[in-house]
Structures are given as C-alpha cells and as structure tokens.
Design an enzyme around this catalytic site. Structure first.
Site, PDB file in Angstrom:
ATOM      1  N   ARG A 115      58.089 -46.364 -38.243  1.00 14.05           N
ATOM      2  CA  ARG A 115      58.891 -47.348 -38.979  1.00 14.05           C
ATOM      3  C   ARG A 115      58.055 -47.773 -40.188  1.00 14.05           C
ATOM      4  O   ARG A 115      57.002 -48.386 -40.029  1.00 14.05           O
ATOM      5  CB  ARG A 115      59.161 -48.566 -38.095  1.00 14.05           C
ATOM      6  CG  ARG A 115      59.896 -49.680 -38.825  1.00 14.05           C
ATOM      7  CD  ARG A 115      59.599 -51.043 -38.229  1.00 14.05           C
ATOM      8  NE  ARG A 115      60.025 -51.125 -36.847  1.00 14.05           N
ATOM      9  CZ  ARG A 115      59.545 -52.043 -35.997  1.00 14.05           C
ATOM     10  NH1 ARG A 115      58.635 -52.913 -36.359  1.00 14.05           N
ATOM     11  NH2 ARG A 115      59.961 -52.060 -34.758  1.00 14.05           N
ATOM     12  N   ASP A 172      55.277 -53.071 -32.883  1.00 16.30           N
ATOM     13  CA  ASP A 172      55.134 -53.749 -34.176  1.00 16.30           C
ATOM     14  C   ASP A 172      53.684 -53.632 -34.635  1.00 16.30           C
ATOM     15  O   ASP A 172      52.772 -53.511 -33.813  1.00 16.30           O
ATOM     16  CB  ASP A 172      55.460 -55.241 -34.030  1.00 16.30           C
ATOM     17  CG  ASP A 172      56.961 -55.524 -34.014  1.00 16.30           C
ATOM     18  OD1 ASP A 172      57.757 -54.603 -34.262  1.00 16.30           O
ATOM     19  OD2 ASP A 172      57.333 -56.688 -33.758  1.00 16.30           O
TER      20      ASP A 172
HETATM   21  C1  FAD Z   1      63.055 -53.672 -39.042  1.00 21.28           C
HETATM   22  C2  FAD Z   1      61.821 -54.284 -39.617  1.00 21.28           C
HETATM   23  C3  FAD Z   1      60.686 -54.368 -38.859  1.00 21.28           C
HETATM   24  C4  FAD Z   1      59.508 -54.909 -39.397  1.00 21.28           C
HETATM   25  N1  FAD Z   1      58.359 -54.865 -38.675  1.00 21.28           N
HETATM   26  C5  FAD Z   1      57.199 -55.240 -39.260  1.00 21.28           C
HETATM   27  C6  FAD Z   1      55.955 -55.056 -38.597  1.00 21.28           C
HETATM   28  O1  FAD Z   1      55.882 -54.559 -37.496  1.00 21.28           O
HETATM   29  N2  FAD Z   1      54.827 -55.468 -39.238  1.00 21.28           N
HETATM   30  C7  FAD Z   1      54.854 -56.030 -40.499  1.00 21.28           C
HETATM   31  O2  FAD Z   1      53.793 -56.362 -41.061  1.00 21.28           O
HETATM   32  N3  FAD Z   1      56.020 -56.224 -41.137  1.00 21.28           N
HETATM   33  C8  FAD Z   1      57.189 -55.840 -40.561  1.00 21.28           C
HETATM   34  N4  FAD Z   1      58.371 -56.019 -41.230  1.00 21.28           N
HETATM   35  C9  FAD Z   1      58.411 -56.874 -42.436  1.00 21.28           C
HETATM   36  C10 FAD Z   1      58.044 -56.111 -43.702  1.00 21.28           C
HETATM   37  O3  FAD Z   1      56.694 -55.755 -43.685  1.00 21.28           O
HETATM   38  C11 FAD Z   1      58.316 -56.964 -44.949  1.00 21.28           C
HETATM   39  O4  FAD Z   1      57.571 -58.126 -44.889  1.00 21.28           O
HETATM   40  C12 FAD Z   1      59.778 -57.345 -45.153  1.00 21.28           C
HETATM   41  O5  FAD Z   1      60.628 -56.334 -44.718  1.00 21.28           O
HETATM   42  C13 FAD Z   1      60.075 -57.577 -46.654  1.00 21.28           C
HETATM   43  O6  FAD Z   1      59.765 -56.423 -47.393  1.00 21.28           O
HETATM   44  P1  FAD Z   1      60.860 -55.459 -48.084  1.00 21.28           P
HETATM   45  O7  FAD Z   1      60.478 -54.054 -47.780  1.00 21.28           O
HETATM   46  O8  FAD Z   1      62.217 -55.838 -47.704  1.00 21.28           O
HETATM   47  O9  FAD Z   1      60.602 -55.595 -49.627  1.00 21.28           O
HETATM   48  P2  FAD Z   1      60.524 -56.839 -50.603  1.00 21.28           P
HETATM   49  O10 FAD Z   1      60.008 -56.282 -51.883  1.00 21.28           O
HETATM   50  O11 FAD Z   1      59.802 -57.983 -49.981  1.00 21.28           O
HETATM   51  O12 FAD Z   1      62.035 -57.258 -50.740  1.00 21.28           O
HETATM   52  C14 FAD Z   1      63.011 -56.461 -51.378  1.00 21.28           C
HETATM   53  C15 FAD Z   1      64.271 -57.300 -51.547  1.00 21.28           C
HETATM   54  O13 FAD Z   1      64.781 -57.622 -50.256  1.00 21.28           O
HETATM   55  C16 FAD Z   1      65.254 -58.954 -50.206  1.00 21.28           C
HETATM   56  N5  FAD Z   1      64.445 -59.725 -49.227  1.00 21.28           N
HETATM   57  C17 FAD Z   1      63.288 -59.359 -48.652  1.00 21.28           C
HETATM   58  N6  FAD Z   1      62.856 -60.290 -47.771  1.00 21.28           N
HETATM   59  C18 FAD Z   1      63.757 -61.276 -47.805  1.00 21.28           C
HETATM   60  C19 FAD Z   1      63.897 -62.516 -47.113  1.00 21.28           C
HETATM   61  N7  FAD Z   1      63.007 -62.912 -46.198  1.00 21.28           N
HETATM   62  N8  FAD Z   1      64.971 -63.287 -47.388  1.00 21.28           N
HETATM   63  C20 FAD Z   1      65.897 -62.884 -48.291  1.00 21.28           C
HETATM   64  N9  FAD Z   1      65.816 -61.722 -48.978  1.00 21.28           N
HETATM   65  C21 FAD Z   1      64.782 -60.937 -48.754  1.00 21.28           C
HETATM   66  C22 FAD Z   1      65.130 -59.470 -51.600  1.00 21.28           C
HETATM   67  O14 FAD Z   1      66.336 -59.201 -52.270  1.00 21.28           O
HETATM   68  C23 FAD Z   1      64.023 -58.640 -52.200  1.00 21.28           C
HETATM   69  O15 FAD Z   1      64.099 -58.556 -53.593  1.00 21.28           O
HETATM   70  C24 FAD Z   1      59.529 -55.445 -40.719  1.00 21.28           C
HETATM   71  C25 FAD Z   1      60.674 -55.352 -41.495  1.00 21.28           C
HETATM   72  C26 FAD Z   1      61.808 -54.767 -40.966  1.00 21.28           C
HETATM   73  C27 FAD Z   1      63.015 -54.667 -41.855  1.00 21.28           C
END
Ligand code: FAD
Length: 284
Positions: free
Chosen positions: A160, A110
């Site tokens: 990732r 991560d």
């Molecule tokens: C498998 C995986 C591993 C990850 N590992 C890391 C890591 O190592 N380091 C790190 O900094 N971040 C990590 N993240 C988190 C990532 O950085 C984001 O904070 C998170 O995924 C939200 O961003 P998004 O790309 O979905 O886009 P966004 O623009 O935030 O969301 C897009 C859409 O997704 C939906 N959505 C997003 N989040 C939520 C929520 N919490 N509840 C409900 N609906 C939601 C909404 O419909 C939103 O409009 C990881 C995410 C995933 C999926």
C-alpha cells in the site's frame, strides 16, 4: 472533548466495532470496500495488547457474520512492537490464523513513524512467508522506501503506497510536498511496471495527479493487480468517480476510543481542516 469527537467523526466511524461495521455496510452499498482499523498506537502493556488482539478477532467474526466486504489493518505498536518484537509477531500470527479461517481475509500492516520502520519490515517479511495475503504500507516521504520496495517486491509483497503521515527528520525523509509527490510517482511507476502476479498495489492517496498517473500506468501494465484506497471522510466524490469507472476502491475506516492522535494527523494534513475545527468549536 465531546465537541472535538463530533468534529473527528468525519474521519472515524465511532467508538465501537459495530460502528465500524455499519460504516462499511454503507460504503459497500455504494460499491466501496472497507478496511477496518481499531484506533490506538504505542501500547505499552501486555494486557492492553491482548485486549487489542481480542478486538481484532471479534472484528473478523463481525465481518463474516454481517457479510460485509472488508479487510483489516493493524498497527505494529498496537501489538507490542514497542517493547518486544517476538511477542508482537506472535500476536500478528494469532490474527493471521483468524484471517485464514475467515474466508482467507487480508491482513494489512500499517506503517508508523521511523523508529519502527526497520522492525515493521522485518515483521512483515516473516508474516508474508507464512500467509501470502498480507500487505504493508510503504511511505514515499522516506528516502529508504525505494530500496524497501525493491527488496519486498520479489518476495511477493502486497504494497500500500502512501505519502506518510508522521513528522520525520530531513536526514531520512523528503520534506517538501513536491519531493514527496515526486517520489510517490517514482515508486508507483516501479510498482506498476515491476509487479508480477503475486504482488498487489494499493494506490493509497487522495492526490488527483497521482491517481491520474496510476490510471495511465494501469493502461500500460494491464496485468498489474491494484486498487485505490482512501481514508474515510476524505474526497468521497473522487471515490465514487473511480467506482463509476469500474475501478476497485477501498475506504480505510478507523474506529475506537483512541481517536485523538489519528484525528490530529488528519486535521494537520489540510489547512482548511484547522479553520473548520476552529469554526465548529466556536460556533457551539
Ligand atoms: C488507505 C490509507 C492508509 C494509510 N495508511 C498509512 C500508514 O500506514 N502510514 C502512514 O504514515 N500513513 C498512512 N496513510 C496516510 C498517508 O500517509 C497521508 O498522510 C494521507 O493519505 C494524505 O496524503 P495524500 O496522499 O492524500 O496526499 P496529500 O498531498 O496530503 O493530499 C492530496 C489532496 O487530498 C486531499 N486531502 C488529503 N488529506 C486530506 C484531509 N485530511 N482532509 C481533507 N482533504 C485531504 C486534499 O485535497 C489534498 O490536496 C494512509 C492513507 C490511506 C489513504
């Protein structure tokens, strides 16, 4: 606190490894793969780090014993990066050895907040050179990520791509949603067009636009190995839609007693989550 835990349980499997395994089993039955993570970060004591390593080894045993389809994902500050780089590397290496002997399972690193970015990448390069089945999260909100991706890809990196979950300074990070998404699209395009057979891309987002972009890119670059990764409790229908299109989908399943910091990050990501939290606390 227990009300908050009940609310948080939409994003976390529970407090034990067994709860994580049981969530992955359910997801496997729907065709979704697992990515288990023991919650916890910023660990400062060697005793706690050693207990964490032990827990991951136990988790790998359980994955094999219960024959669930799951990989694991580990935060560097869970393994001592905050206080000793070499110690942290040696702890990751213990997990690498166990992954090798557990059907060559994958190990994901991560990415945490920016004070750890440089050292995490350094750590990852070392891990990758001794075990090719390791991957790293790269955050599109960081301005440096384009260079990191360009440096890592030729080394055979498995990346990732995420948007990033921490609050970073504007001097090093894009701050508007639009900029972060634009950079995500740019990095995703780079990953799909420049990857070779050694690389692997995890499209880790819930953003429909980015997922549509990746579908287009995969059509244009049919040899780029990739999968979709999403968090437990977020956009479950979208996961199933992708499965119906015969795409590979993996769910990040966190568990453990240290669930608070992770849950707060999830709550902050969506305004309606704050509203739902308020409603669930006051309707008890
Ligand atoms: C498998 C995986 C591993 C990850 N590992 C890391 C890591 O190592 N380091 C790190 O900094 N971040 C990590 N993240 C988190 C990532 O950085 C984001 O904070 C998170 O995924 C939200 O961003 P998004 O790309 O979905 O886009 P966004 O623009 O935030 O969301 C897009 C859409 O997704 C939906 N959505 C997003 N989040 C939520 C929520 N919490 N509840 C409900 N609906 C939601 C909404 O419909 C939103 O409009 C990881 C995410 C995933 C999926």
């Amino acid at each position: 606190m227990s009300l908050l835990l009940r609310f948080a349980k939409q994003w976390i499997a529970g407090e034990t490894a067994e709860s994580g395994i049981s969530r992955v089993k359910e997801e496997n039955s729907r065709g979704i793969l697992g990515l288990l993570n023991l919650l916890g970060e910023n660990i400062e004591s060697r005793d706690q780090v050693e207990a964490t390593v032990k827990e991951y080894l136990h988790l790998l045993d359980l994955i094999d014993q219960d024959q669930v389809k799951s990989q694991i994902s580990v935060k560097p500050t869970q393994l001592g990066l905050k206080f000793d780089f070499d110690y942290c590397l040696s702890n990751y290496m213990k997990i690498v050895v166990a992954c090798k002997s557990h059907n060559e399972n994958y190990l994901w690193v991560d990415m945490e907040d920016s004070p750890f970015t440089e050292r995490t990448i350094e750590l990852y390069v070392k891990l990758l050179s001794s075990y090719s089945k390791t991957g790293i999260a790269i955050q599109s909100y960081l301005k440096r990520s384009e260079n990191d991706v360009k440096k890592l890809l030729p080394l055979g990196a498995k990346i990732r791509l995420v948007k990033g979950a921490y609050n970073e300074d504007p001097s090093i990070a894009f701050k508007s949603k639009q900029q972060v998404t634009e950079n995500y699209g740019k990095l995703l395009t780079f990953l799909f067009t420049e990857s070779n057979s050694e690389n692997f891309t995890a499209v880790a987002t819930h953003d429909s636009k980015m997922i549509e972009l990746s579908k287009l890119l995969s059509k244009q670059n049919p040899n780029t190995r990739h999968e979709y990764e999403m968090l437990m409790g977020v956009r479950d229908n979208l996961k199933l839609d992708l499965i119906r299109e015969s795409r590979q989908v993996r769910e990040y399943v966190p568990y453990g007693p240290q669930w608070l910091a992770y849950s707060i990050r999830r709550i902050k990501e969506k305004k309606s989550n704050i509203f739902l939290l308020g409603r669930s606390l006051f309707s008890q």
